[in-house]
Enzyme design. Structure first.
Site, PDB file in Angstrom:
ATOM      1  N   SER A 143     113.750-108.117   1.319  1.00  0.00           N
ATOM      2  CA  SER A 143     115.059-107.516   1.056  1.00  0.00           C
ATOM      3  C   SER A 143     116.148-108.433   1.605  1.00  0.00           C
ATOM      4  CB  SER A 143     115.164-106.164   1.750  1.00  0.00           C
ATOM      5  OG  SER A 143     116.499-105.684   1.709  1.00  0.00           O
ATOM      6  N   TYR A 157     113.191-100.435   8.993  1.00  0.00           N
ATOM      7  CA  TYR A 157     113.137-101.044   7.658  1.00  0.00           C
ATOM      8  C   TYR A 157     113.519-102.521   7.735  1.00  0.00           C
ATOM      9  CZ  TYR A 157     114.049-101.703   2.653  1.00  0.00           C
ATOM     10  OH  TYR A 157     114.035-102.159   1.346  1.00  0.00           O
TER      11      TYR A 157
HETATM   12  P1  NAD Z   1     110.962 -96.679  -5.203  1.00  0.00           P
HETATM   13  O1  NAD Z   1     111.014 -95.622  -4.162  1.00  0.00           O
HETATM   14  O2  NAD Z   1     111.663 -96.453  -6.495  1.00  0.00           O
HETATM   15  O3  NAD Z   1     109.436 -97.052  -5.514  1.00  0.00           O
HETATM   16  C1  NAD Z   1     108.502 -97.264  -4.493  1.00  0.00           C
HETATM   17  C2  NAD Z   1     107.116 -96.836  -4.952  1.00  0.00           C
HETATM   18  O4  NAD Z   1     106.194 -97.113  -3.889  1.00  0.00           O
HETATM   19  C3  NAD Z   1     107.021 -95.322  -5.242  1.00  0.00           C
HETATM   20  O5  NAD Z   1     106.419 -95.112  -6.502  1.00  0.00           O
HETATM   21  C4  NAD Z   1     106.139 -94.806  -4.109  1.00  0.00           C
HETATM   22  O6  NAD Z   1     105.326 -93.686  -4.480  1.00  0.00           O
HETATM   23  C5  NAD Z   1     105.292 -96.016  -3.777  1.00  0.00           C
HETATM   24  N1  NAD Z   1     104.733 -95.981  -2.433  1.00  0.00           N
HETATM   25  C6  NAD Z   1     105.319 -95.490  -1.309  1.00  0.00           C
HETATM   26  N2  NAD Z   1     104.468 -95.573  -0.260  1.00  0.00           N
HETATM   27  C7  NAD Z   1     103.323 -96.133  -0.728  1.00  0.00           C
HETATM   28  C8  NAD Z   1     102.088 -96.454  -0.138  1.00  0.00           C
HETATM   29  N3  NAD Z   1     101.853 -96.218   1.145  1.00  0.00           N
HETATM   30  N4  NAD Z   1     101.125 -97.023  -0.917  1.00  0.00           N
HETATM   31  C9  NAD Z   1     101.355 -97.249  -2.237  1.00  0.00           C
HETATM   32  N5  NAD Z   1     102.501 -96.950  -2.851  1.00  0.00           N
HETATM   33  C10 NAD Z   1     103.486 -96.394  -2.110  1.00  0.00           C
HETATM   34  O7  NAD Z   1     111.492 -97.996  -4.474  1.00  0.00           O
HETATM   35  P2  NAD Z   1     112.080 -99.396  -5.003  1.00  0.00           P
HETATM   36  O8  NAD Z   1     113.525 -99.378  -4.790  1.00  0.00           O
HETATM   37  O9  NAD Z   1     111.534 -99.744  -6.329  1.00  0.00           O
HETATM   38  O10 NAD Z   1     111.467-100.336  -3.877  1.00  0.00           O
HETATM   39  C11 NAD Z   1     110.387-101.213  -4.104  1.00  0.00           C
HETATM   40  C12 NAD Z   1     110.413-102.277  -3.035  1.00  0.00           C
HETATM   41  O11 NAD Z   1     111.680-102.936  -3.061  1.00  0.00           O
HETATM   42  C13 NAD Z   1     110.248-101.752  -1.613  1.00  0.00           C
HETATM   43  O12 NAD Z   1     109.452-102.637  -0.874  1.00  0.00           O
HETATM   44  C14 NAD Z   1     111.662-101.741  -1.101  1.00  0.00           C
HETATM   45  O13 NAD Z   1     111.707-101.826   0.298  1.00  0.00           O
HETATM   46  C15 NAD Z   1     112.220-102.979  -1.760  1.00  0.00           C
HETATM   47  N6  NAD Z   1     113.674-103.037  -1.849  1.00  0.00           N
HETATM   48  C16 NAD Z   1     114.389-102.042  -2.408  1.00  0.00           C
HETATM   49  C17 NAD Z   1     115.777-102.136  -2.438  1.00  0.00           C
HETATM   50  C18 NAD Z   1     116.626-101.044  -3.002  1.00  0.00           C
HETATM   51  O14 NAD Z   1     117.829-101.062  -2.806  1.00  0.00           O
HETATM   52  N7  NAD Z   1     116.060-100.084  -3.721  1.00  0.00           N
HETATM   53  C19 NAD Z   1     116.415-103.269  -1.926  1.00  0.00           C
HETATM   54  C20 NAD Z   1     115.658-104.290  -1.377  1.00  0.00           C
HETATM   55  C21 NAD Z   1     114.281-104.157  -1.339  1.00  0.00           C
END
Ligand code: NAD
Length: 257
Positions: A143, A157
């Protein structure tokens, strides 16, 4: 087709970045292993891929558990004969994640277990499969917060993503001569469930938006395209890199009015 004859495993593929990447990778010819803990979302993702003529399977695995990670990789090899792309993407942002005083130990431990140990376990079981396939690519979702601190805290986080970044660089160096490339994908604030649940009021959203030069949250689809670049041979000379897709947030000192 940029991923023809490739087998790609994506964790957290039931939603957000993982889901959009699964759809995009399948449309580029990959056979996809959808990994999630949300069975309904995971199975729905498979259906969406199959409807468009693609190939995918769903595997329930909690990335914080070693045995689950071993099984998800085994499922890839059993169903499709190999693994070429490992996308360690699953992550959480706990609503109790705060500053050092207010963050409970269990929030810290849960966040580290999924966001950081989950990437380690994906690699622990995934790298031998990539070696058996003669090489491959790993993408770890970090991130922009691995580079910048925020006064609106989410300490566990942020620390977990810093760990992902450091681990990515070392993995890249260790496996560089095995034809395995390891890169970190660093999204900015996105309009996905993860962040919108955390920024659950309009003032909280606005507090974030003011720091993004582009003036908007990113879309998961935009990050999936960056993931495709890292997954494919288009990034063949990249390893140990951090690919920023953040609306300019890490470049900004003062944002436009
Ligand atoms: P999201 O919540 O839309 O999707 C995350 C998915 O991971 C969900 O389907 C959830 O069920 C699954 N998940 C959660 N815990 C789990 C586990 N223990 N084992 C397997 N699956 C699991 O989130 P997103 O925004 O698509 O985030 C995806 C990645 O991107 C994450 O690593 C997040 O930290 C990172 N990220 C997100 C953002 C943002 O602003 N959304 C920014 C930077 C990084």
């Amino acid at each position: 087709m940029r991923l023809e004859n490739k087998v790609a495993l994506i964790t957290g593929a039931g939603s957000g970045i993982g889901l959009e990447s699964a759809l995009l990778f399948a449309s580029e010819g990959a056979q996809v292993i959808i990994v999630d803990v949300n069975d309904t979302a995971g199975k729905e993702a498979v259906k969406r891929i199959e409807t468009k003529g693609g190939e995918a399977i769903y595997v329930h695995a909690d990335v914080s558990k070693g045995d689950d990670c071993r099984k998800m990789v085994a499922a890839a090899e059993q169903n499709f004969g190999k693994l070429n792309v490992l996308f360690n993407n699953a992550g959480i942002m706990d609503s109790g994640d705060d500053n050092a005083m207010a963050t409970d130990e269990d929030v810290w431990e849960r966040t580290m277990a999924i966001n950081l140990k989950g990437v380690f376990l994906g690699c622990k079981y995934g790298i031998p499969a990539l070696q058996r396939a003669g090489g491959g690519t790993i993408i770890n979702t970090a991130s922009f917060v691995a580079f910048l601190g925020a006064a609106t805290p989410q300490l566990a986080y942020t620390a977990s993503k810093g760990g992902v970044l450091a681990m990515t660089r070392e993995l890249a160096v260790i496996h560089a001569r095995e034809g395995i490339r390891v890169n970190a994908l660093c999204p900015g604030p996105l309009r996905t469930e993860l962040l919108m649940k955390f920024l659950n009021t309009e003032p909280k959203k606005q507090r974030r938006l003011v720091h993004i030069p582009m003036g908007r949250f990113g879309e998961a689809k935009e990050i999936a395209k960056a993931a495709l670049f890292l997954a494919s041979d288009d990034s063949s000379y990249m390893t140990g890199a951090s690919l920023m897709a953040d609306g300019g947030i890490t470049a900004a000192y003062v944002t436009p009015e």
